[in-house]
Design an enzyme around this catalytic site. Sequence first.
Site, PDB file in Angstrom:
ATOM      1  N   SER A  40       0.845  -1.203   0.000  1.00 33.75           N
ATOM      2  CA  SER A  40       0.000   0.000   0.000  1.00 33.75           C
ATOM      3  C   SER A  40       0.878   1.249   0.000  1.00 33.75           C
ATOM      4  O   SER A  40       0.392   2.366   0.016  1.00 33.75           O
ATOM      5  CB  SER A  40      -0.942   0.018   1.205  1.00 33.75           C
ATOM      6  OG  SER A  40      -0.219  -0.172   2.402  1.00 33.75           O
ATOM      7  N   ASN A 130      -2.489  -3.073  12.700  1.00 34.12           N
ATOM      8  CA  ASN A 130      -3.943  -2.936  12.637  1.00 34.12           C
ATOM      9  C   ASN A 130      -4.454  -1.728  13.416  1.00 34.12           C
ATOM     10  O   ASN A 130      -5.294  -0.971  12.931  1.00 34.12           O
ATOM     11  CB  ASN A 130      -4.623  -4.217  13.141  1.00 34.12           C
ATOM     12  CG  ASN A 130      -4.243  -5.417  12.302  1.00 34.12           C
ATOM     13  OD1 ASN A 130      -3.577  -5.270  11.274  1.00 34.12           O
ATOM     14  ND2 ASN A 130      -4.650  -6.600  12.725  1.00 34.12           N
ATOM     15  N   HIS A 176     -38.615  22.807 -11.665  1.00 31.65           N
ATOM     16  CA  HIS A 176     -38.762  21.967 -12.872  1.00 31.65           C
ATOM     17  C   HIS A 176     -38.064  22.616 -14.066  1.00 31.65           C
ATOM     18  O   HIS A 176     -38.418  22.356 -15.207  1.00 31.65           O
ATOM     19  CB  HIS A 176     -40.234  21.717 -13.220  1.00 31.65           C
ATOM     20  CG  HIS A 176     -41.081  21.311 -12.061  1.00 31.65           C
ATOM     21  ND1 HIS A 176     -41.381  20.006 -11.757  1.00 31.65           N
ATOM     22  CD2 HIS A 176     -41.673  22.060 -11.088  1.00 31.65           C
ATOM     23  CE1 HIS A 176     -42.128  19.965 -10.669  1.00 31.65           C
ATOM     24  NE2 HIS A 176     -42.311  21.196 -10.236  1.00 31.65           N
ATOM     25  N   SER A 298     -12.475  25.003 -28.690  1.00 31.86           N
ATOM     26  CA  SER A 298     -12.616  23.724 -29.391  1.00 31.86           C
ATOM     27  C   SER A 298     -11.501  23.624 -30.414  1.00 31.86           C
ATOM     28  O   SER A 298     -11.097  24.622 -31.002  1.00 31.86           O
ATOM     29  CB  SER A 298     -13.976  23.674 -30.081  1.00 31.86           C
ATOM     30  OG  SER A 298     -13.937  22.804 -31.205  1.00 31.86           O
ATOM     31  N   LYS A 304     -15.824  28.584 -30.039  1.00 33.14           N
ATOM     32  CA  LYS A 304     -16.324  27.977 -28.808  1.00 33.14           C
ATOM     33  C   LYS A 304     -15.684  28.512 -27.542  1.00 33.14           C
ATOM     34  O   LYS A 304     -14.485  28.793 -27.482  1.00 33.14           O
ATOM     35  CB  LYS A 304     -16.101  26.467 -28.860  1.00 33.14           C
ATOM     36  CG  LYS A 304     -16.954  25.790 -29.903  1.00 33.14           C
ATOM     37  CD  LYS A 304     -18.375  25.606 -29.441  1.00 33.14           C
ATOM     38  CE  LYS A 304     -18.509  24.271 -28.753  1.00 33.14           C
ATOM     39  NZ  LYS A 304     -19.891  24.067 -28.304  1.00 33.14           N
ATOM     40  N   ASN A 306     -16.205  26.772 -24.071  1.00 31.03           N
ATOM     41  CA  ASN A 306     -16.881  25.688 -23.349  1.00 31.03           C
ATOM     42  C   ASN A 306     -16.623  25.767 -21.841  1.00 31.03           C
ATOM     43  O   ASN A 306     -15.504  26.035 -21.427  1.00 31.03           O
ATOM     44  CB  ASN A 306     -16.406  24.337 -23.889  1.00 31.03           C
ATOM     45  CG  ASN A 306     -16.785  24.151 -25.346  1.00 31.03           C
ATOM     46  OD1 ASN A 306     -17.855  24.578 -25.771  1.00 31.03           O
ATOM     47  ND2 ASN A 306     -15.899  23.540 -26.117  1.00 31.03           N
ATOM     48  N   GLU A 311     -17.970  21.517 -16.162  1.00 27.73           N
ATOM     49  CA  GLU A 311     -18.320  20.154 -16.593  1.00 27.73           C
ATOM     50  C   GLU A 311     -17.484  19.116 -15.856  1.00 27.73           C
ATOM     51  O   GLU A 311     -17.979  18.060 -15.468  1.00 27.73           O
ATOM     52  CB  GLU A 311     -18.110  20.019 -18.106  1.00 27.73           C
ATOM     53  CG  GLU A 311     -19.101  20.839 -18.915  1.00 27.73           C
ATOM     54  CD  GLU A 311     -18.709  20.914 -20.385  1.00 27.73           C
ATOM     55  OE1 GLU A 311     -19.256  20.141 -21.164  1.00 27.73           O
ATOM     56  OE2 GLU A 311     -17.844  21.735 -20.734  1.00 27.73           O
ATOM     57  N   TYR A 338      -9.441  -7.417  11.915  1.00 29.66           N
ATOM     58  CA  TYR A 338      -8.857  -6.820  10.707  1.00 29.66           C
ATOM     59  C   TYR A 338      -8.789  -7.832   9.585  1.00 29.66           C
ATOM     60  O   TYR A 338      -8.441  -8.989   9.796  1.00 29.66           O
ATOM     61  CB  TYR A 338      -7.440  -6.306  11.030  1.00 29.66           C
ATOM     62  CG  TYR A 338      -6.729  -5.727   9.816  1.00 29.66           C
ATOM     63  CD1 TYR A 338      -6.871  -4.396   9.482  1.00 29.66           C
ATOM     64  CD2 TYR A 338      -5.940  -6.544   9.002  1.00 29.66           C
ATOM     65  CE1 TYR A 338      -6.242  -3.872   8.362  1.00 29.66           C
ATOM     66  CE2 TYR A 338      -5.307  -6.035   7.890  1.00 29.66           C
ATOM     67  CZ  TYR A 338      -5.458  -4.694   7.564  1.00 29.66           C
ATOM     68  OH  TYR A 338      -4.839  -4.182   6.468  1.00 29.66           O
ATOM     69  N   GLN A 343      -7.133  -2.454   3.795  1.00 30.81           N
ATOM     70  CA  GLN A 343      -6.024  -1.644   3.302  1.00 30.81           C
ATOM     71  C   GLN A 343      -6.457  -0.745   2.140  1.00 30.81           C
ATOM     72  O   GLN A 343      -5.893   0.325   1.933  1.00 30.81           O
ATOM     73  CB  GLN A 343      -4.887  -2.567   2.868  1.00 30.81           C
ATOM     74  CG  GLN A 343      -3.747  -1.884   2.175  1.00 30.81           C
ATOM     75  CD  GLN A 343      -2.520  -2.761   2.098  1.00 30.81           C
ATOM     76  OE1 GLN A 343      -1.861  -2.971   3.100  1.00 30.81           O
ATOM     77  NE2 GLN A 343      -2.224  -3.293   0.927  1.00 30.81           N
TER      78      GLN A 343
HETATM   79  N1  ARG Z   1      -0.963  -1.370   5.164  1.00 29.30           N
HETATM   80  C1  ARG Z   1      -1.912  -2.111   5.951  1.00 29.30           C
HETATM   81  C2  ARG Z   1      -3.280  -1.377   5.909  1.00 29.30           C
HETATM   82  O1  ARG Z   1      -3.337  -0.327   5.415  1.00 29.30           O
HETATM   83  C3  ARG Z   1      -1.443  -2.319   7.313  1.00 29.30           C
HETATM   84  C4  ARG Z   1      -2.134  -3.402   8.057  1.00 29.30           C
HETATM   85  C5  ARG Z   1      -1.571  -4.757   7.824  1.00 29.30           C
HETATM   86  N2  ARG Z   1      -1.984  -5.633   8.850  1.00 29.30           N
HETATM   87  C6  ARG Z   1      -1.815  -6.946   8.812  1.00 29.30           C
HETATM   88  N3  ARG Z   1      -2.255  -7.621   9.818  1.00 29.30           N
HETATM   89  N4  ARG Z   1      -1.220  -7.533   7.844  1.00 29.30           N
HETATM   90  O2  ARG Z   1      -4.290  -1.865   6.364  1.00 29.30           O
END
Ligand code: ARG
Length: 485
Positions: A40, A130, A176, A298, A304, A306, A311, A338, A343
């Site tokens: 992550s 966690n 409306h 455009s 144009k 726009n 948008e 968890y 994640q």
């Molecule tokens: N990067 C993880 C998250 O965002 C950390 C938690 C990982 N925990 C585990 N028990 N493997 O949730």
Amino acid sequence: MPPHKPNTSSPAPGPKPWEHAKPTGSGSAQDELATRFVESLSYDRRLYTHDITGSIAHARMLRKVGLISVKDLAAIEKGLASIRKEIDKQGDAWPGWKIELEDVHMCIEAALIEKVGDAGRKLHTGRSRNDQVALDLKLWVADAVNELDKVFAQVFRGFVLLAQRDGAIVMPSYTHLQRAQPIVVGGEIMAWLAALERCQRRLHALRLLNSDNPLGSGAIAGSCLPLDRKATADQLDALVGPTFNAIDATASRDAALDMAYALAVTAMTLSRWAEQWIIYASTEFSFITLDGRYTTGSSMMPQKRNPDMLELTRGRTGTAYGSLVALLTMCKGITVGYNRDLQEDKRHLFAAYDSVRDSLEMCARIASTTKFNEKTITASLGRGFLDATALAEYLVVRGVPFRTAHQIVGSLVRLCEERNLHELSQLKLEDFNHACAQAKHPRACQSDVYDWLGAANVVKRYRSAGNAGVSGFEIQLKQWDKRLS
Ligand code: ARG
């Protein structure tokens, strides 16, 4: 060519520091796809300040309950402070970011251990990723709400500026998308302000709901060590007291969900505003002129202009909605503790935040630079019988029951249409009283009826609280002035 070619040139990586239970050479770092699949770091590194803040609070608590020494604490604090400085400076180029360490938490811990040795190895005492990530997320949410406050202030200022400049112009309102009653431009601007201010308060409200500290919950069940969870919470400005239950604290993503919902409603509100102004900017309406910075041309049609920024504001609402639905879906299968699904929360939440933040800032710029075209708006004010409701209310003041008054005015509108007249004020007093007499209210109208007709007269007559005419606009603008000064 496949988008992610395995990197076969570098030597096989060693085990992750927390995978020593596996036989040598069998860890999740051995497979390039698994490494990439589980990380992550690519999106959670923006939590680094929150992670460090949480770690320092945790370390101080560990010291307080005697689990680490004064020397350990000093080393941890010094190490984390210098890591924070390094990342501040180097950003994505910080050499401590190592994808095989999965996330921001492990990268910072590894860098700390490299810097301060055994003291760093004590930081994770009584802690799991966690509860750590649950804390980081809450700290980030609190910060993000503060950041958004600054952008909301720009938005409010932008609309107030516009209201001060063009607010007195009389315009039609629409239900409306059909002409309804006359209002002043400022009355409509105050509507956007009211809705957006509520968006801001929705964000503030979620901060209250999510202000308890998950740290000290550990992986799921808590810890056998004498952690003082209140002491940890006391050091974190954004949070008050520990969460009630360790399992809930590690497996809940309510903070992310609440934030995503608040962002989705904000995006929806901005989208409504964008839609309205796209219509107003059309040649058919020509109610507003957008600043040249916020329209594009455009590639083919030379004439144009726009309203692309509006948008895109409308279009990006999908990002915010998508994030909310993704988060809700992600959470619905989470059993008591968890699960790694969680994640993904940050991926979605950050996307929604970035998008809505940008849209808010764009809204501020467009609001403060747009001009309402008084001439065009005024030219068509006589169309659509905008004063019909005011006329019915005149009759109410003259003692006619409202439902009867509604019928009388309806018949007068029909009369105008039969005679090819566009405005009620073009009728004679006899016409008014003829219609009144037919409804058994002879002579209900006097010559002062004409003071209730015409958009410019009507906007001065509104008197109910919050009205979109002159008096309502002036009161609301004063309140905004006071709020912003
Ligand atoms: N990067 C993880 C998250 O965002 C950390 C938690 C990982 N925990 C585990 N028990 N493997 O949730």
